[in-house]
Design a protein around this motif. Sequence first.
Motif, PDB file in Angstrom:
ATOM      1  N   GLN A 173      22.821  44.214 -29.346  1.00 28.04           N
ATOM      2  CA  GLN A 173      22.481  45.573 -28.914  1.00 28.04           C
ATOM      3  C   GLN A 173      22.693  46.580 -30.038  1.00 28.04           C
ATOM      4  O   GLN A 173      21.856  47.454 -30.264  1.00 28.04           O
ATOM      5  N   GLU A 174      23.804  46.464 -30.753  1.00 27.33           N
ATOM      6  CA  GLU A 174      24.073  47.382 -31.871  1.00 27.33           C
ATOM      7  C   GLU A 174      23.070  47.175 -32.997  1.00 27.33           C
ATOM      8  O   GLU A 174      22.633  48.139 -33.634  1.00 27.33           O
ATOM      9  N   THR A 175      22.697  45.924 -33.233  1.00 31.85           N
ATOM     10  CA  THR A 175      21.718  45.620 -34.267  1.00 31.85           C
ATOM     11  C   THR A 175      20.380  46.278 -33.944  1.00 31.85           C
ATOM     12  O   THR A 175      19.755  46.898 -34.811  1.00 31.85           O
ATOM     13  N   LEU A 176      19.934  46.158 -32.697  1.00 31.18           N
ATOM     14  CA  LEU A 176      18.680  46.788 -32.287  1.00 31.18           C
ATOM     15  C   LEU A 176      18.738  48.304 -32.429  1.00 31.18           C
ATOM     16  O   LEU A 176      17.765  48.928 -32.858  1.00 31.18           O
ATOM     17  N   LYS A 177      19.875  48.909 -32.076  1.00 26.83           N
ATOM     18  CA  LYS A 177      20.028  50.362 -32.197  1.00 26.83           C
ATOM     19  C   LYS A 177      19.844  50.827 -33.637  1.00 26.83           C
ATOM     20  O   LYS A 177      19.447  51.959 -33.890  1.00 26.83           O
ATOM     21  N   ASN A 178      20.168  49.931 -34.577  1.00 21.41           N
ATOM     22  CA  ASN A 178      20.072  50.272 -35.995  1.00 21.41           C
ATOM     23  C   ASN A 178      18.754  49.831 -36.615  1.00 21.41           C
ATOM     24  O   ASN A 178      18.608  49.814 -37.833  1.00 21.41           O
ATOM     25  N   GLY A 179      17.799  49.425 -35.782  1.00 21.37           N
ATOM     26  CA  GLY A 179      16.470  49.114 -36.273  1.00 21.37           C
ATOM     27  C   GLY A 179      16.318  47.752 -36.934  1.00 21.37           C
ATOM     28  O   GLY A 179      15.332  47.507 -37.616  1.00 21.37           O
ATOM     29  N   VAL A 180      17.269  46.878 -36.726  1.00 18.76           N
ATOM     30  CA  VAL A 180      17.207  45.525 -37.301  1.00 18.76           C
ATOM     31  C   VAL A 180      16.776  44.572 -36.194  1.00 18.76           C
ATOM     32  O   VAL A 180      17.264  44.649 -35.075  1.00 18.76           O
ATOM     33  N   ASN A 181      15.853  43.652 -36.510  1.00 17.77           N
ATOM     34  CA  ASN A 181      15.315  42.804 -35.457  1.00 17.77           C
ATOM     35  C   ASN A 181      15.669  41.329 -35.573  1.00 17.77           C
ATOM     36  O   ASN A 181      15.066  40.485 -34.919  1.00 17.77           O
ATOM     37  N   SER A 182      16.642  40.989 -36.416  1.00 21.56           N
ATOM     38  CA  SER A 182      17.104  39.597 -36.463  1.00 21.56           C
ATOM     39  C   SER A 182      18.552  39.550 -36.932  1.00 21.56           C
ATOM     40  O   SER A 182      19.034  40.463 -37.600  1.00 21.56           O
ATOM     41  N   ILE A 183      19.229  38.479 -36.547  1.00 19.90           N
ATOM     42  CA  ILE A 183      20.626  38.261 -36.912  1.00 19.90           C
ATOM     43  C   ILE A 183      20.747  36.834 -37.422  1.00 19.90           C
ATOM     44  O   ILE A 183      20.192  35.908 -36.832  1.00 19.90           O
ATOM     45  N   GLY A 184      21.463  36.650 -38.511  1.00 23.05           N
ATOM     46  CA  GLY A 184      21.718  35.315 -39.036  1.00 23.05           C
ATOM     47  C   GLY A 184      23.193  34.989 -38.972  1.00 23.05           C
ATOM     48  O   GLY A 184      24.048  35.882 -38.917  1.00 23.05           O
ATOM     49  N   LEU A 185      23.503  33.712 -38.949  1.00 19.67           N
ATOM     50  CA  LEU A 185      24.890  33.251 -38.989  1.00 19.67           C
ATOM     51  C   LEU A 185      24.928  31.808 -39.482  1.00 19.67           C
ATOM     52  O   LEU A 185      23.899  31.131 -39.486  1.00 19.67           O
ATOM     53  N   ASN A 186      26.069  31.361 -39.893  1.00 16.17           N
ATOM     54  CA  ASN A 186      26.292  29.965 -40.262  1.00 16.17           C
ATOM     55  C   ASN A 186      27.239  29.346 -39.251  1.00 16.17           C
ATOM     56  O   ASN A 186      28.135  30.023 -38.744  1.00 16.17           O
ATOM     57  N   VAL A 187      27.063  28.064 -39.006  1.00 16.87           N
ATOM     58  CA  VAL A 187      27.973  27.334 -38.131  1.00 16.87           C
ATOM     59  C   VAL A 187      28.080  25.909 -38.661  1.00 16.87           C
ATOM     60  O   VAL A 187      27.081  25.318 -39.079  1.00 16.87           O
ATOM     61  N   PHE A 188      29.275  25.373 -38.704  1.00 17.09           N
ATOM     62  CA  PHE A 188      29.458  23.996 -39.152  1.00 17.09           C
ATOM     63  C   PHE A 188      28.812  23.047 -38.156  1.00 17.09           C
ATOM     64  O   PHE A 188      28.917  23.236 -36.937  1.00 17.09           O
ATOM     65  N   GLY A 189      28.164  22.035 -38.670  1.00 13.38           N
ATOM     66  CA  GLY A 189      27.490  21.064 -37.824  1.00 13.38           C
ATOM     67  C   GLY A 189      28.415  20.374 -36.843  1.00 13.38           C
ATOM     68  O   GLY A 189      28.004  19.995 -35.745  1.00 13.38           O
ATOM     69  N   THR A 190      29.665  20.221 -37.207  1.00 12.54           N
ATOM     70  CA  THR A 190      30.627  19.551 -36.333  1.00 12.54           C
ATOM     71  C   THR A 190      31.186  20.466 -35.248  1.00 12.54           C
ATOM     72  O   THR A 190      31.867  20.000 -34.346  1.00 12.54           O
ATOM     73  N   ASN A 191      30.889  21.760 -35.331  1.00 13.96           N
ATOM     74  CA  ASN A 191      31.396  22.720 -34.344  1.00 13.96           C
ATOM     75  C   ASN A 191      30.426  22.762 -33.156  1.00 13.96           C
ATOM     76  O   ASN A 191      29.663  23.708 -32.975  1.00 13.96           O
ATOM     77  N   THR A 192      30.473  21.732 -32.346  1.00 18.15           N
ATOM     78  CA  THR A 192      29.509  21.586 -31.257  1.00 18.15           C
ATOM     79  C   THR A 192      29.630  22.672 -30.192  1.00 18.15           C
ATOM     80  O   THR A 192      28.631  23.062 -29.591  1.00 18.15           O
ATOM     81  N   VAL A 193      30.817  23.171 -29.957  1.00 20.37           N
ATOM     82  CA  VAL A 193      31.005  24.231 -28.954  1.00 20.37           C
ATOM     83  C   VAL A 193      30.287  25.499 -29.401  1.00 20.37           C
ATOM     84  O   VAL A 193      29.526  26.103 -28.641  1.00 20.37           O
ATOM     85  N   ALA A 194      30.510  25.906 -30.659  1.00 16.96           N
ATOM     86  CA  ALA A 194      29.854  27.108 -31.175  1.00 16.96           C
ATOM     87  C   ALA A 194      28.345  26.905 -31.253  1.00 16.96           C
ATOM     88  O   ALA A 194      27.576  27.798 -30.886  1.00 16.96           O
ATOM     89  N   ARG A 195      27.915  25.750 -31.710  1.00 16.30           N
ATOM     90  CA  ARG A 195      26.473  25.481 -31.792  1.00 16.30           C
ATOM     91  C   ARG A 195      25.821  25.580 -30.421  1.00 16.30           C
ATOM     92  O   ARG A 195      24.740  26.142 -30.277  1.00 16.30           O
ATOM     93  N   SER A 196      26.492  25.058 -29.418  1.00 21.08           N
ATOM     94  CA  SER A 196      25.961  25.128 -28.058  1.00 21.08           C
ATOM     95  C   SER A 196      25.842  26.578 -27.590  1.00 21.08           C
ATOM     96  O   SER A 196      24.837  26.965 -26.983  1.00 21.08           O
ATOM     97  N   LEU A 197      26.854  27.381 -27.878  1.00 20.05           N
ATOM     98  CA  LEU A 197      26.813  28.802 -27.522  1.00 20.05           C
ATOM     99  C   LEU A 197      25.631  29.483 -28.195  1.00 20.05           C
ATOM    100  O   LEU A 197      24.838  30.162 -27.545  1.00 20.05           O
ATOM    101  N   TYR A 198      25.505  29.308 -29.507  1.00 22.40           N
ATOM    102  CA  TYR A 198      24.442  29.981 -30.243  1.00 22.40           C
ATOM    103  C   TYR A 198      23.065  29.526 -29.772  1.00 22.40           C
ATOM    104  O   TYR A 198      22.164  30.340 -29.587  1.00 22.40           O
ATOM    105  N   GLU A 199      22.898  28.228 -29.563  1.00 14.75           N
ATOM    106  CA  GLU A 199      21.607  27.720 -29.113  1.00 14.75           C
ATOM    107  C   GLU A 199      21.262  28.245 -27.723  1.00 14.75           C
ATOM    108  O   GLU A 199      20.130  28.647 -27.463  1.00 14.75           O
TER     109      GLU A 199
END
Length: 70
Positions: A26-52
Amino acid sequence: WIYDIEVAENHRGKGYGRAILHAVEQETLKNGVNSIGLNVFGTNTVARSLYESAGYEITAQQMQKKIQSL
Protein backbone atom coordinates in the motif's frame (compact mmCIF):
# COMPACT_ATOMS: atom_id res chain seq x y z
CA TRP A 1 13.08 -3.49 -2.63
CA ILE A 2 12.41 -5.36 0.60
CA TYR A 3 15.68 -6.11 2.35
CA ASP A 4 14.40 -7.78 5.50
CA ILE A 5 11.14 -8.84 7.07
CA GLU A 6 11.36 -10.38 10.48
CA VAL A 7 8.61 -11.55 12.80
CA ALA A 8 9.56 -12.76 16.28
CA GLU A 9 9.50 -16.54 16.38
CA ASN A 10 6.76 -16.75 19.00
CA HIS A 11 4.50 -14.57 16.81
CA ARG A 12 5.00 -16.39 13.50
CA GLY A 13 2.04 -18.04 11.82
CA LYS A 14 -0.40 -15.37 13.06
CA GLY A 15 -0.63 -13.31 9.88
CA TYR A 16 1.86 -10.59 10.82
CA GLY A 17 4.14 -11.33 7.85
CA ARG A 18 1.20 -11.10 5.46
CA ALA A 19 0.07 -7.86 7.13
CA ILE A 20 3.58 -6.40 6.75
CA LEU A 21 3.61 -7.29 3.05
CA HIS A 22 0.19 -5.71 2.55
CA ALA A 23 1.24 -2.50 4.33
CA VAL A 24 4.44 -2.28 2.28
CA GLU A 25 2.45 -2.77 -0.93
CA GLN A 26 0.00 0.00 0.00
CA GLU A 27 2.80 2.44 0.86
CA THR A 28 4.63 1.52 -2.33
CA LEU A 29 1.55 2.29 -4.43
CA LYS A 30 1.07 5.62 -2.64
CA ASN A 31 4.58 6.55 -3.76
CA GLY A 32 3.92 5.72 -7.40
CA VAL A 33 5.95 2.50 -7.52
CA ASN A 34 4.28 -0.50 -9.12
CA SER A 35 6.55 -3.42 -8.19
CA ILE A 36 8.43 -4.78 -5.19
CA GLY A 37 11.43 -7.11 -5.21
CA LEU A 38 12.91 -9.28 -2.50
CA ASN A 39 15.31 -12.18 -2.02
CA VAL A 40 14.54 -15.38 -0.16
CA PHE A 41 16.75 -18.40 0.47
CA GLY A 42 15.58 -21.46 -1.40
CA THR A 43 15.60 -23.49 1.80
CA ASN A 44 13.28 -21.02 3.57
CA THR A 45 10.11 -22.84 2.57
CA VAL A 46 7.87 -20.99 5.05
CA ALA A 47 8.85 -17.57 3.69
CA ARG A 48 8.68 -18.78 0.09
CA SER A 49 5.18 -20.09 0.69
CA LEU A 50 4.11 -16.75 2.16
CA TYR A 51 5.54 -14.75 -0.73
CA GLU A 52 4.11 -17.07 -3.38
CA SER A 53 0.65 -17.02 -1.77
CA ALA A 54 0.87 -13.20 -1.69
CA GLY A 55 1.45 -13.14 -5.46
CA TYR A 56 5.24 -12.82 -5.65
CA GLU A 57 6.87 -14.69 -8.53
CA ILE A 58 10.34 -16.10 -9.03
CA THR A 59 12.31 -13.78 -11.32
CA ALA A 60 15.83 -15.20 -10.82
CA GLN A 61 17.38 -18.29 -9.36
CA GLN A 62 20.85 -19.10 -8.12
CA MET A 63 22.31 -22.55 -7.69
CA GLN A 64 25.28 -23.91 -5.77
CA LYS A 65 27.08 -27.21 -5.47
CA LYS A 66 29.45 -27.98 -2.62
CA ILE A 67 32.46 -29.93 -3.79
CA GLN A 68 34.95 -31.91 -1.80
CA SER A 69 38.63 -32.28 -2.44
CA LEU A 70 39.96 -35.63 -3.66
